[in-house]
Design an enzyme around this catalytic site. Structure first.
Site, mmCIF file in Angstrom:
data_model
loop_
_atom_site.group_PDB
_atom_site.id
_atom_site.type_symbol
_atom_site.label_atom_id
_atom_site.label_comp_id
_atom_site.label_asym_id
_atom_site.label_seq_id
_atom_site.Cartn_x
_atom_site.Cartn_y
_atom_site.Cartn_z
ATOM 1 N N ASN A 177 -9.220 3.092 -1.118
ATOM 2 C CA ASN A 177 -9.717 4.086 -0.170
ATOM 3 C C ASN A 177 -9.021 5.435 -0.292
ATOM 4 O O ASN A 177 -9.627 6.479 -0.030
ATOM 5 C CB ASN A 177 -9.602 3.562 1.257
ATOM 6 C CG ASN A 177 -10.626 2.487 1.561
ATOM 7 O OD1 ASN A 177 -11.722 2.482 0.995
ATOM 8 N ND2 ASN A 177 -10.282 1.558 2.432
ATOM 9 N N ASP A 202 -0.937 2.131 -5.398
ATOM 10 C CA ASP A 202 -0.968 0.700 -5.674
ATOM 11 C C ASP A 202 -2.293 0.344 -6.344
ATOM 12 O O ASP A 202 -3.311 0.969 -6.101
ATOM 13 C CB ASP A 202 -0.798 -0.095 -4.379
ATOM 14 C CG ASP A 202 -1.862 0.242 -3.340
ATOM 15 O OD1 ASP A 202 -1.992 1.440 -2.990
ATOM 16 O OD2 ASP A 202 -2.570 -0.672 -2.883
ATOM 17 N N ASN A 218 -7.006 6.243 4.097
ATOM 18 C CA ASN A 218 -8.423 6.426 3.808
ATOM 19 C C ASN A 218 -8.923 7.850 4.029
ATOM 20 O O ASN A 218 -10.092 8.129 3.744
ATOM 21 C CB ASN A 218 -9.276 5.438 4.617
ATOM 22 C CG ASN A 218 -9.138 5.620 6.109
ATOM 23 O OD1 ASN A 218 -8.323 6.406 6.569
ATOM 24 N ND2 ASN A 218 -9.927 4.891 6.883
ATOM 25 N N HIS A 245 0.822 -1.217 0.000
ATOM 26 C CA HIS A 245 0.000 0.000 0.000
ATOM 27 C C HIS A 245 0.856 1.268 0.000
ATOM 28 O O HIS A 245 0.335 2.358 -0.251
ATOM 29 C CB HIS A 245 -0.887 -0.008 1.251
ATOM 30 C CG HIS A 245 -2.322 0.362 1.004
ATOM 31 N ND1 HIS A 245 -2.917 0.412 -0.252
ATOM 32 C CD2 HIS A 245 -3.314 0.703 1.872
ATOM 33 C CE1 HIS A 245 -4.185 0.762 -0.133
ATOM 34 N NE2 HIS A 245 -4.454 0.953 1.145
#
Length: 203
Positions: free
Chosen positions: A130, A109, A84, A31
């Site tokens: 997100n 990603d 997020n 991530h």
């Protein structure tokens, strides 16, 4: 440190944002590949990130291209919020530097393409990401993306668990190569335009 807003100029800066989660425990996660690309671009610019209090992000200002070559002005950024809620820092940076969506590049990603494969695009959905979802809710969807493929999780592994794990030992063997190529792609998008960058790096 002076966070006074810059004056508006016809040659406004580009904003290149690498997405990730702050903190050492996340540093090598799939991530966080956006952070990895931003760090490499910063290294190429020969500078270091500084805290930008107005946006809760780390930033570095410079010019792309050869030293002294007068390339495009860029602001590199790494939001220091969690993934997020990336839209808050990115929106604040766009406001502060007066960057419209067509000068915003987000590196992130991407689950739906294979490991190391790149896809450059403008606009579109968030595909369940997100970070993109948060940015789109703040700024709309008409910004550029450099999508770095990490593939799908194996078996029945949850997506959240997969992206919050480090790249595998096999992936790490050529991770530097793929990060280098993604940094090249982000730079090409800014300096050469989307179509030419896509023709070189979409694979």
């Amino acid at each position: 440190m002076n966070d006074a807003a810059p004056a508006t100029t016809p040659d406004g800066p580009w904003l290149i944002v690498g997405l990730g989660n702050p903190g050492p425990s996340y540093a090598a996660n799939r991530h966080n590949v956006g952070f990895m690309v931003a760090d490499l671009l910063a290294e190429r610019l020969g500078g270091g990130f500084r805290s930008h209090r107005a946006s809760r992000a780390m930033v570095l200002e410079g010019r792309l291209g050869p030293p002294g070559g007068g390339g495009p002005r860029v602001v590199l950024a790494k939001p220091m919020s969690f993934m997020n809620v990336s839209g808050g820092p990115v929106g604040a940076l766009c406001s502060f530097y007066r960057v419209p969506p067509d000068r915003l590049v987000v590196v992130h990603d991407e689950l739906d393409i294979g490991y190391g494969v790149l896809r450059l695009k403008r606009g579109g959905g968030d595909n369940g990401h997100n970070g993109l979802k948060s940015i789109t809710s703040t700024l709309g969807k008409d910004y550029f993306r450099v999508r770095f493929g990490v593939g799908r999780p194996p078996g029945r592994m949850e997506v959240a668990a997969f992206v919050l794990r480090d790249f595998s030992a096999v992936e790490r063997k050529d991770l530097d190569y793929h990060v280098d190529r993604a940094a090249d792609a982000a730079a090409a998008l800014v300096t050469e335009g989307l179509e030419r960058a896509q023709s070189q790096y979409n694979g």
